[in-house]
Design a protein around this motif. Sequence first.
Motif, short mmCIF file in Angstrom:
data_model
loop_
_atom_site.label_atom_id
_atom_site.label_comp_id
_atom_site.label_asym_id
_atom_site.label_seq_id
_atom_site.Cartn_x
_atom_site.Cartn_y
_atom_site.Cartn_z
N LEU A 113 25.88 -49.75 41.57
CA LEU A 113 25.79 -49.22 42.23
C LEU A 113 25.17 -49.34 44.07
O LEU A 113 24.85 -48.61 44.50
CB LEU A 113 24.32 -47.84 41.84
CG LEU A 113 25.16 -47.06 40.53
CD1 LEU A 113 24.26 -46.79 39.39
CD2 LEU A 113 26.05 -46.39 40.42
N GLN A 114 24.29 -50.09 43.33
CA GLN A 114 23.52 -51.34 44.69
C GLN A 114 24.52 -51.25 46.01
O GLN A 114 24.13 -51.29 47.54
CB GLN A 114 23.00 -52.30 44.76
CG GLN A 114 22.26 -52.67 45.51
CD GLN A 114 20.73 -51.70 46.43
OE1 GLN A 114 20.21 -51.66 45.03
NE2 GLN A 114 20.62 -51.49 47.42
N MET A 155 20.77 -59.24 37.33
CA MET A 155 21.06 -57.89 37.97
C MET A 155 22.22 -57.38 37.05
O MET A 155 23.32 -58.55 37.65
CB MET A 155 21.27 -57.16 39.03
CG MET A 155 21.48 -56.42 39.17
SD MET A 155 21.53 -55.71 41.07
CE MET A 155 19.63 -56.32 41.78
N LYS A 156 22.48 -56.52 36.31
CA LYS A 156 23.79 -55.37 35.52
C LYS A 156 24.82 -55.14 36.59
O LYS A 156 24.64 -54.55 37.25
CB LYS A 156 23.00 -54.98 34.24
CG LYS A 156 22.19 -55.84 33.47
CD LYS A 156 22.28 -54.09 32.07
CE LYS A 156 20.88 -54.74 31.27
NZ LYS A 156 20.56 -53.55 30.41
N THR A 157 25.59 -55.61 35.99
CA THR A 157 27.21 -55.08 36.58
C THR A 157 26.87 -53.70 37.17
O THR A 157 26.89 -52.90 38.73
CB THR A 157 28.37 -55.16 36.31
OG1 THR A 157 28.47 -56.45 35.99
CG2 THR A 157 29.78 -55.31 37.04
N ARG A 158 26.97 -53.19 36.26
CA ARG A 158 26.69 -51.01 36.89
C ARG A 158 25.56 -51.00 37.92
O ARG A 158 25.93 -50.50 39.06
CB ARG A 158 26.37 -50.56 35.81
CG ARG A 158 26.19 -48.88 35.59
CD ARG A 158 26.24 -48.03 34.56
NE ARG A 158 25.18 -46.46 34.70
CZ ARG A 158 25.22 -45.94 35.37
NH1 ARG A 158 23.32 -46.06 35.78
NH2 ARG A 158 24.59 -45.05 34.90
N ALA A 159 24.44 -51.55 37.82
CA ALA A 159 23.39 -51.33 38.93
C ALA A 159 24.07 -51.88 40.40
O ALA A 159 23.32 -51.70 40.97
CB ALA A 159 21.90 -52.01 37.70
N MET A 160 24.26 -53.05 39.83
CA MET A 160 24.92 -53.77 41.35
C MET A 160 25.66 -53.32 42.11
O MET A 160 25.80 -52.82 42.96
CB MET A 160 25.44 -55.21 40.70
CG MET A 160 25.13 -56.70 41.89
SD MET A 160 26.38 -57.99 41.12
CE MET A 160 24.75 -58.44 40.18
#
Length: 348
Positions: free
Chosen positions: A8-9, A1-6
């Motif tokens: 936001l999660q 999982m990419k850092t940005r998506a992580m």
Amino acid sequence: MKTRAMFLQYVGDRKSWLLFFLAMLGVVDVLIWIDKALAMPINSLLYLNGLLVVGLALFFVWRFFAETAYLRSLQQVQQAMDGDWQEVLPEAIYMNDQMTNDILRQAAEGYSRNLAKMKAASLIEADYTAAWVHEVKAPLTAMKLTIDAHRSDPAVRKIESEWLRVHLMLEQQLYISRLPTMEADYVIEEVDASGLVVEEVRELASWCLEKNIGVDLIGEESLVKTDRKWCRFIIRQLMTNAVKYSPAGGEITVETSTDNDGHVVLTFTDEGQGIPAHEIPRIFDKGFTGGTGRLHNAATGLGLYLAKTVAEKMGIAITVDSQVGRGTVMQLRFPTDNEFDQVKSQWK
């Protein structure tokens, strides 16, 4: 999982904390506005709110990298799950991380135990099947000797064709039992591809005579590196299919050639009714018989599946081309010497 998506999660998972902070900030602002003793200029109040929000943002970024360090390390382990991955789990930082490690290790141990039990049961079943097949082959051999001694009798020739069908089914079952341990039964040698075809045609001679099917062999000697026994098994599946679905009085052509890339190619062409286009992608699926197989009531859905499975392990490509009413063409494309080195590395 990419850092940005992580991230936001991460923020989404902690939205209750954010809402609580914003609610408390709103309560403090209302108290300052209502209570004259706490009164302050609106600019100062906005400045205070801004500082608190910026502080919260910095705190969230810090906590994100601190609390997801274990998860990001775990993702690296996930990308290399081969072997004893549970031994290289990242070091736990927090109690939740340690609990996750403990659960993963327990799950891995349970999986390994169950897998060992399944393998042991599978080997026992395979050994039992192999022993049973060998036991059955003894009376079949005696029957074959009797058939050979009375070959001039038309009734005996009919029995021979039925004997051949039983023999082929037993051989197929024996190879199925050996398939899981194929690596231990694999001997690499240089053999003549067309010679392997001749050996299988001789095996099927009585069946071909019964149906009055001719076999035309085209091409010269072509040497390939492979396992003789397993390669004959693949050829046998293609030949039995060709004989089974060819009409009485038909002809099967087997051509040995070399393509432009130096690959030896065996081409099997029959005059059967062909395979519908929508069934071609599924003919190598386990258990698939198709309309033709159901019509003849003679298909098991295993022959081509086994041929494809064994061929992939040996680096041999199988292709099929067929049209309804015009027969079927199947090809075996053997690897070159350079490509065969890659195939051998898979067995180590």
